[in-house]
Design an enzyme around this catalytic site. Structure first.
Site, mmCIF file in Angstrom:
data_model
loop_
_atom_site.group_PDB
_atom_site.id
_atom_site.type_symbol
_atom_site.label_atom_id
_atom_site.label_comp_id
_atom_site.label_asym_id
_atom_site.label_seq_id
_atom_site.Cartn_x
_atom_site.Cartn_y
_atom_site.Cartn_z
ATOM 1 N N THR A 22 0.823 -1.214 0.000
ATOM 2 C CA THR A 22 0.000 0.000 0.000
ATOM 3 C C THR A 22 0.854 1.258 0.000
ATOM 4 O OG1 THR A 22 -1.451 1.275 1.457
ATOM 5 C CG2 THR A 22 -0.101 -0.362 2.521
ATOM 6 N N ASP A 23 0.300 2.336 -0.535
ATOM 7 C CA ASP A 23 1.004 3.629 -0.485
ATOM 8 C C ASP A 23 1.117 4.146 0.949
ATOM 9 O OD1 ASP A 23 -1.680 4.278 -0.100
ATOM 10 O OD2 ASP A 23 -1.740 5.878 -1.582
ATOM 11 N N GLU A 24 0.328 3.564 1.871
ATOM 12 C CA GLU A 24 0.327 4.076 3.253
ATOM 13 C C GLU A 24 1.664 3.855 3.947
ATOM 14 O OE1 GLU A 24 -3.314 3.358 5.432
ATOM 15 O OE2 GLU A 24 -4.436 3.150 3.572
ATOM 16 N N TYR A 40 -1.402 -0.512 11.043
ATOM 17 C CA TYR A 40 -1.603 -1.219 9.771
ATOM 18 C C TYR A 40 -0.442 -0.958 8.813
ATOM 19 C CZ TYR A 40 -3.150 -1.683 4.900
ATOM 20 O OH TYR A 40 -3.199 -1.973 3.566
ATOM 21 N N LYS A 62 2.526 -3.437 7.206
ATOM 22 C CA LYS A 62 2.752 -3.647 5.763
ATOM 23 C C LYS A 62 4.184 -3.251 5.389
ATOM 24 C CE LYS A 62 0.177 -4.748 2.967
ATOM 25 N NZ LYS A 62 -0.249 -6.077 2.442
HETATM 26 P P1 NAD Z 1 -9.621 -7.483 2.664
HETATM 27 O O1 NAD Z 1 -9.565 -7.160 4.120
HETATM 28 O O2 NAD Z 1 -10.865 -7.228 1.898
HETATM 29 O O3 NAD Z 1 -9.262 -9.028 2.442
HETATM 30 C C1 NAD Z 1 -8.225 -9.671 3.127
HETATM 31 C C2 NAD Z 1 -8.365 -11.169 2.896
HETATM 32 O O4 NAD Z 1 -7.253 -11.831 3.540
HETATM 33 C C3 NAD Z 1 -9.634 -11.774 3.494
HETATM 34 O O5 NAD Z 1 -10.230 -12.658 2.567
HETATM 35 C C4 NAD Z 1 -9.140 -12.529 4.722
HETATM 36 O O6 NAD Z 1 -9.938 -13.656 5.058
HETATM 37 C C5 NAD Z 1 -7.737 -12.943 4.282
HETATM 38 N N1 NAD Z 1 -6.840 -13.173 5.414
HETATM 39 C C6 NAD Z 1 -6.640 -12.354 6.485
HETATM 40 N N2 NAD Z 1 -5.753 -12.924 7.332
HETATM 41 C C7 NAD Z 1 -5.362 -14.106 6.767
HETATM 42 C C8 NAD Z 1 -4.465 -15.126 7.161
HETATM 43 N N3 NAD Z 1 -3.775 -15.062 8.310
HETATM 44 N N4 NAD Z 1 -4.309 -16.196 6.346
HETATM 45 C C9 NAD Z 1 -5.010 -16.289 5.176
HETATM 46 N N5 NAD Z 1 -5.891 -15.357 4.775
HETATM 47 C C10 NAD Z 1 -6.066 -14.264 5.558
HETATM 48 O O7 NAD Z 1 -8.376 -6.707 2.028
HETATM 49 P P2 NAD Z 1 -8.244 -5.993 0.615
HETATM 50 O O8 NAD Z 1 -8.770 -4.618 0.709
HETATM 51 O O9 NAD Z 1 -8.727 -6.908 -0.441
HETATM 52 O O10 NAD Z 1 -6.648 -5.858 0.506
HETATM 53 C C11 NAD Z 1 -5.874 -6.928 -0.040
HETATM 54 C C12 NAD Z 1 -4.410 -6.547 0.003
HETATM 55 O O11 NAD Z 1 -4.192 -5.354 -0.745
HETATM 56 C C13 NAD Z 1 -3.876 -6.277 1.407
HETATM 57 O O12 NAD Z 1 -2.578 -6.812 1.499
HETATM 58 C C14 NAD Z 1 -3.837 -4.751 1.498
HETATM 59 O O13 NAD Z 1 -2.804 -4.333 2.370
HETATM 60 C C15 NAD Z 1 -3.524 -4.393 0.060
HETATM 61 N N6 NAD Z 1 -4.001 -3.074 -0.372
HETATM 62 C C16 NAD Z 1 -5.315 -2.722 -0.185
HETATM 63 C C17 NAD Z 1 -5.774 -1.486 -0.627
HETATM 64 C C18 NAD Z 1 -7.222 -1.077 -0.477
HETATM 65 O O14 NAD Z 1 -7.553 0.071 -0.793
HETATM 66 N N7 NAD Z 1 -8.119 -1.958 -0.032
HETATM 67 C C19 NAD Z 1 -4.870 -0.601 -1.229
HETATM 68 C C20 NAD Z 1 -3.534 -0.993 -1.405
HETATM 69 C C21 NAD Z 1 -3.126 -2.244 -0.971
HETATM 70 P P1 TYD Z 2 -10.556 4.003 4.598
HETATM 71 O O1 TYD Z 2 -11.548 3.567 3.581
HETATM 72 O O2 TYD Z 2 -10.610 3.400 5.960
HETATM 73 O O3 TYD Z 2 -9.116 3.811 3.923
HETATM 74 P P2 TYD Z 2 -7.661 4.290 4.454
HETATM 75 O O4 TYD Z 2 -7.752 4.689 5.875
HETATM 76 O O5 TYD Z 2 -6.847 3.044 4.277
HETATM 77 O O6 TYD Z 2 -7.258 5.404 3.540
HETATM 78 O O7 TYD Z 2 -10.674 5.589 4.779
HETATM 79 C C1 TYD Z 2 -10.543 6.457 3.676
HETATM 80 C C2 TYD Z 2 -10.615 7.877 4.197
HETATM 81 O O8 TYD Z 2 -11.928 8.111 4.722
HETATM 82 C C3 TYD Z 2 -9.665 8.160 5.348
HETATM 83 O O9 TYD Z 2 -9.181 9.489 5.242
HETATM 84 C C4 TYD Z 2 -10.525 8.018 6.587
HETATM 85 C C5 TYD Z 2 -11.885 8.486 6.103
HETATM 86 N N1 TYD Z 2 -13.049 7.854 6.760
HETATM 87 C C6 TYD Z 2 -14.059 8.659 7.305
HETATM 88 O O10 TYD Z 2 -13.999 9.892 7.265
HETATM 89 N N2 TYD Z 2 -15.111 8.045 7.906
HETATM 90 C C7 TYD Z 2 -15.216 6.680 7.999
HETATM 91 O O11 TYD Z 2 -16.203 6.176 8.582
HETATM 92 C C8 TYD Z 2 -14.187 5.875 7.411
HETATM 93 C C9 TYD Z 2 -14.258 4.369 7.473
HETATM 94 C C10 TYD Z 2 -13.122 6.510 6.789
#
Ligand code: NAD
Ligand code: TYD
Length: 351
Positions: free
Chosen positions: A136-138, A161, A165
């Site tokens: 992630t960019d975070e 988090y 990562k």
């Molecule tokens: P999500 O929370 O929707 O899904 C995570 C999945 O991982 C779930 O199916 C969960 O059951 C599984 N999981 C969790 N712990 C596990 C373990 N110990 N063993 C096996 N499976 C396990 O997450 P997401 O939003 O789909 O993100 C997927 C990946 O992409 C993550 O690594 C996250 O850091 C990265 N990512 C997400 C975003 C975003 O905006 N959602 C952006 C950049 C990177």
């Molecule tokens: P989120 O979807 O949790 O992603 P991330 O924290 O990984 O960027 O949140 C996106 C943005 O929205 C973040 O600035 C936090 C804000 N946010 C709210 O203002 N209210 C909410 O209830 C949630 C879940 C997020």
């Protein structure tokens, strides 16, 4: 050197989550698959965020196999890699929600760091050709009003988090340098699209607005996120797998920065709901101000660029959630937890 174009046996971790399930569906597309695969094994623990229903439409595909299990289970991971003759790993599995990491960081340390270390060791032991760490960019921390994250930006994670990562990313980096392990790291901005768990901003606000419940905007709502459609992120991960160079980092972003409050107002307009639903609430602890990605390296080296415009993608996403009201309702009621047992019984695919 790129991964050969032969059909491969691919292990996807976390394939029952938001991005992983979109990725697997695109992999198994009969017309234009993202990657030529012989088989796809999905290793997922089915935490609260994992939902088998996300892949119900491809569960019977003969190329697909689901294994329920923990990426931190050394013996299981080794067996899955060996039994399925895995050529490459795409590692999505993670605890992924910042707010939960503030409440309790332990599962983040266990899954995101220890789980990645277990996967790396097993992948090294069996000699996989590629390992893509989906990050992630975070990990870069927070930007001020100006500037962009590049692959050279120093890591400065601010939440438990993002710290977990970043730790996993550093393990991947160290395995490349120490063992010549073919690890590649991708770092993406905020994803949106179908099947996102309704605890993240966009699906939470769609769900609340639809039910005329308040939309809790943290702080003053001026925090900025760079939004990318999940299909664009998946395409980038596939390109990194096929064309990325081991040891390299590739950033993906949507070139689509929105202040949270402006995004919220746009969502309410799409849903035909009043702005009076907006409720400012206490800010998130350590809330990063702004994320924005410079994705020019991925564009030039991976022949990738984001294709979905945010306004069109968000409209389609809103439509998807409105059409999948029962999917949301089952998640919100916790019923999805029963889906596995209803659909597959207690024993199927338990290793
Ligand atoms: P999500 O929370 O929707 O899904 C995570 C999945 O991982 C779930 O199916 C969960 O059951 C599984 N999981 C969790 N712990 C596990 C373990 N110990 N063993 C096996 N499976 C396990 O997450 P997401 O939003 O789909 O993100 C997927 C990946 O992409 C993550 O690594 C996250 O850091 C990265 N990512 C997400 C975003 C975003 O905006 N959602 C952006 C950049 C990177
Ligand atoms: P989120 O979807 O949790 O992603 P991330 O924290 O990984 O960027 O949140 C996106 C943005 O929205 C973040 O600035 C936090 C804000 N946010 C709210 O203002 N209210 C909410 O209830 C949630 C879940 C997020």
């Amino acid at each position: 050197m790129s991964l050969t174009q032969k059909a491969i046996n691919l292990l996807v971790t976390g394939g029952c989550g938001f991005i992983g399930s979109n990725f697997i569906r695109l992999l198994l597309d009969r017309h234009s698959p993202l990657v030529p695969v012989r088989s796809v094994v999905n290793l997922d623990k089915l935490t609260y965020a994992g939902n088998l229903e996300n892949l119900a439409d491809i569960a019977d595909d003969s190329r697909y196999r689901f294994v329920r299990g923990d990426i931190a289970d050394t013996e299981l991971v080794r067996r899955v890699l060996e039994e399925n003759r895995i050529d490459a790993v795409v590692h999505f599995a993670a605890e992924s929600h910042v707010d939960r990491s503030i409440l309790d960081s332990s599962p983040f340390i266990q899954t995101n760091i220890v789980g990645t270390q277990v996967l790396l060791d097993a992948s090294r032991a069996v000699g996989v050709d590629r390992f893509v760490q989906v990050s992630t960019d975070e990990v870069y921390g927070s930007l001020g009003e100006e500037g962009f994250f590049t692959e050279q930006t120093p890591l400065a994670p601010n939440s438990p988090y993002s710290a977990s990562k970043a730790s996993a990313d550093l393990l991947v980096r160290s395995y490349y340098h120490t063992f010549d392990f073919p690890g590649i790291i991708t770092r993406c901005s905020n994803n949106y699209g179908p099947y996102q768990f309704p605890e993240k901003l966009i699906p939470l606000f769609i769900s609340n607005a639809r039910n005329d419940r308040p939309l809790p905007v943290y702080g003053d709502g001026k925090n900025v996120r760079d939004w990318i459609h999940v299909s664009d992120h998946c395409a980038g991960v596939a390109q990194a797998l096929l064309q990325g160079r081991p040891g390299e980092v590739y950033n993906f972003g949507g070139r689509s920065e929105w202040r949270n409050i402006e995004l919220t107002e746009f969502l309410l307009d799409l849903l035909g709901k009043p702005k009076s639903l907006i409720q400012y609430v206490k800010d998130r602890l350590g809330h990063d101000l702004r994320y924005a990605i410079d994705c020019s390296k991925a564009e030039s080296e991976l022949n990738w660029s984001p294709q979905v415009t945010f306004k069109q993608g968000l409209k389609e996403t809103v439509d998807w959630y409105l059409e999948h009201e029962s999917w949301c309702a089952r998640i919100l009621s916790g019923d999805y937890r029963n889906y596995y047992y209803q659909q597959y019984g207690e024993t199927l695919n338990q290793e």
